[in-house]
Design an enzyme around this catalytic site. Structure first.
Site, PDB file in Angstrom:
ATOM      1  N   PHE A 106      -9.851  -1.885   4.437  1.00  0.00           N
ATOM      2  CA  PHE A 106      -9.225  -1.023   4.910  1.00  0.00           C
ATOM      3  C   PHE A 106      -7.854  -1.645   5.323  1.00  0.00           C
ATOM      4  O   PHE A 106      -7.351  -0.680   6.134  1.00  0.00           O
ATOM      5  CB  PHE A 106      -9.590   0.014   6.264  1.00  0.00           C
ATOM      6  CG  PHE A 106     -10.141  -0.184   7.249  1.00  0.00           C
ATOM      7  CD1 PHE A 106     -11.389  -1.269   7.072  1.00  0.00           C
ATOM      8  CD2 PHE A 106      -9.330  -0.388   8.801  1.00  0.00           C
ATOM      9  CE1 PHE A 106     -11.959  -2.113   8.512  1.00  0.00           C
ATOM     10  CE2 PHE A 106     -10.139  -1.364   9.174  1.00  0.00           C
ATOM     11  CZ  PHE A 106     -10.129  -1.550   9.686  1.00  0.00           C
ATOM     12  N   LYS A 107      -8.812  -2.156   6.089  1.00  0.00           N
ATOM     13  CA  LYS A 107      -7.157  -3.231   6.993  1.00  0.00           C
ATOM     14  C   LYS A 107      -5.887  -3.054   5.504  1.00  0.00           C
ATOM     15  O   LYS A 107      -4.827  -3.672   7.083  1.00  0.00           O
ATOM     16  CB  LYS A 107      -7.462  -4.637   7.601  1.00  0.00           C
ATOM     17  CG  LYS A 107      -8.373  -4.540   8.596  1.00  0.00           C
ATOM     18  CD  LYS A 107      -8.939  -5.734   9.120  1.00  0.00           C
ATOM     19  CE  LYS A 107     -10.072  -5.414  10.017  1.00  0.00           C
ATOM     20  NZ  LYS A 107     -11.286  -5.344   9.931  1.00  0.00           N
ATOM     21  N   ASP A 108      -5.843  -3.101   4.838  1.00  0.00           N
ATOM     22  CA  ASP A 108      -4.356  -3.349   4.188  1.00  0.00           C
ATOM     23  C   ASP A 108      -3.650  -2.190   4.416  1.00  0.00           C
ATOM     24  O   ASP A 108      -2.152  -1.910   4.685  1.00  0.00           O
ATOM     25  CB  ASP A 108      -5.522  -2.844   2.428  1.00  0.00           C
ATOM     26  CG  ASP A 108      -5.356  -4.562   2.018  1.00  0.00           C
ATOM     27  OD1 ASP A 108      -4.953  -5.157   2.255  1.00  0.00           O
ATOM     28  OD2 ASP A 108      -6.219  -4.311   0.926  1.00  0.00           O
TER      29      ASP A 108
END
Ligand SMILES: *Cc1c(COP(=O)(O)O)cnc(C)c1O
Length: 432
Positions: A106-108
């Site tokens: 999710f850090k994308d």
């Protein structure tokens, strides 16, 4: 929109300055002066909006005139340029899969948004901006990928040698161009300490414009609220809004969900799902907040003893323990329960969860038992292939690497070995 420091002794700044600085000069985290409300019609007709339109409408008030509308629309569209599917796992539990981006976590979302904002802002600056970041795995890959090829920005990633998984290491070390990976002979805590020392060092800060890319940066934090809206867009039971369980470490992700809720997104309740690093669940049980020494677990992206975004959560609830108890429940999940949960989800429902998602699934299941008739969503924050040691041994088979990550296997790792000493880092930075 302006931002103030939660330590309250620094000037108010625009979104632009908050992004470039990362942290306020008084070491406080930046917080928006007011939390905007989304239009009622946006929620009522949410299924009629494209992902891009919806995201633009949610984000625009936070940016104000720091970025013109055409560029902001482009930046947002590029940021969310992959699916965010809500996948049914059991009758009452859905997985919001946040691992379909380029680095499978999710850090994308935060990294892609922040890198594009910095790229936009750096056009008006003459000096190169140097992003310095320590990673225990997922942050580094997302930041490297997000910033690759961005003009005017140089990225230096510190990671602990031998302590990230093979896919994670390839994501960090194969980019080239403006991305450099420093392989530190030490732990993640050592890497983080070196980065902190660099931000404190007067000589370095005079010579270069340093900024951080971790979740305290508003440009990483704010866009994370978008996928809560995407989840609601896909939610089939609008008469009963979801309970959402968030696997939490630094509490940036759950805090973004709270922001979405405060601005009007229907969410019944939040679950802060932690591994044994449970300072916040402990606070919810006792009313006393105490940071702890981090303990290593199999859900290692959540091995945080002192969650940096918790001050933002408290600000959202005006520091009221009672108010926070009404909105959030905390759970502590041990490694043995996490493994058992990965096995159960696989055997009963044929779904492969990663250790972080499994922590959130377990907590949600416990909560739903107490509140029958509710339905919920857990955030699946990373693809299981990023944690093969744990997942493959529990489910007893190898996990196929997704097509989007296959190209990594053909690339060659390039890193610079360094001891865990700030002096060595400083010398390297000054002589680069
Ligand atoms: C970073 C990370 C988390 C924790 O998110 P926070 O915003 O720090 O609470 C959870 N799961 C995975 C896979 C992560 O990479």
């Amino acid at each position: 929109m302006n931002y103030y420091s939660l330590n309250k002794s620094a000037p108010i700044v625009s979104f632009r300055e908050a992004t470039i600085q990362g942290q306020a000069p008084d070491k406080g985290l930046y917080f928006p002066e007011r939390i905007p409300s989304v239009d009622y019609t946006l929620i009522k007709d949410i299924e009629n909006y494209s992902k891009e339109e919806l995201a633009f409408r949610v984000m625009q008030p936070y940016i104000g005139n720091a970025i013109d509308e055409t560029n902001l629309y482009r930046i947002i569209s590029e940021t969310i340029d992959f699916p965010f599917p809500l996948v049914p796992v059991t009758e009452n539990i859905y997985s919001l899969e946040l691992f379909h981006g380029p680095t499978l976590a999710f850090k994308d979302v935060g990294a892609r948004f922040m890198s594009r904002c910095l790229g936009y802002f750096s056009k008006e600056q003459k000096d190169t901006i140097t992003v310095l970041v320590a990673t225990s795995g997922d942050t580094g890959g997302a930041v490297a990928n997000g910033f690759l090829g961005v003009d005017g920005v140089e990225v230096i990633i510190l990671y602990p040698s031998g302590k990230v998984s093979p896919v994670q290491e390839l994501q960090l070390t194969t980019c080239g161009q403006n991305i450099t990976a420093l392989e530190i002979n030490g732990s993640f805590d050592d890497c983080q300490a070196m980065v902190k020392d660099a931000f404190m060092d007067a000589e370095l800060n005079k010579k270069m414009q340093l900024t951080s890319a971790n979740s305290i940066n508003v440009a990483r934090w704010l866009p994370q609220q978008l996928y809560y809206f995407f989840a609601y867009q896909q939610w089939q039971h609008k008469e009963k809004p979801p309970v959402i369980s968030v696997p939490s470490g630094n509490f940036g992700n759950i805090c973004a969900g709270l922001l979405a809720q405060v601005s009007g997104l229907p969410i019944t309740h939040f679950i802060a799902a932690c591994n044994v690093n449970d300072a916040v669940p402990e606070y919810l049980r006792s009313g006393n907040y105490q940071s702890k020494k981090p303990i290593a677990t199999i859900s290692n992206a959540m091995d945080v003893g002192s969650p940096s975004n918790f001050v933002r959560v408290m600000e959202m609830f005006q520091q009221s323990y009672q108010a926070i108890l009404e909105k959030i429940s905390g759970y502590t999940v041990t490694d043995s329960i996490t493994k058992q949960t990965i096995a159960d989800i696989y055997q009963q429902y044929g779904y492969i969860a990663d250790p972080h998602g499994a922590v959130a699934f377990y907590a949600l299941q416990e909560y739903l038992q107490q509140y029958p008739g509710s339905k919920g969503i857990f955030l699946e924050t990373a693809h299981p292939v990023k944690f093969p040691d744990t997942v493959e041994s529990v489910i007893g088979k190898t996990i196929a690497i997704p097509a989007s990550a296959k190209h990594l296997l053909e690339k060659k790792k390039e890193s610079i070995l360094m001891t865990a000493s700030f002096q060595d880092l400083k010398e390297w930075l000054l002589n680069k």
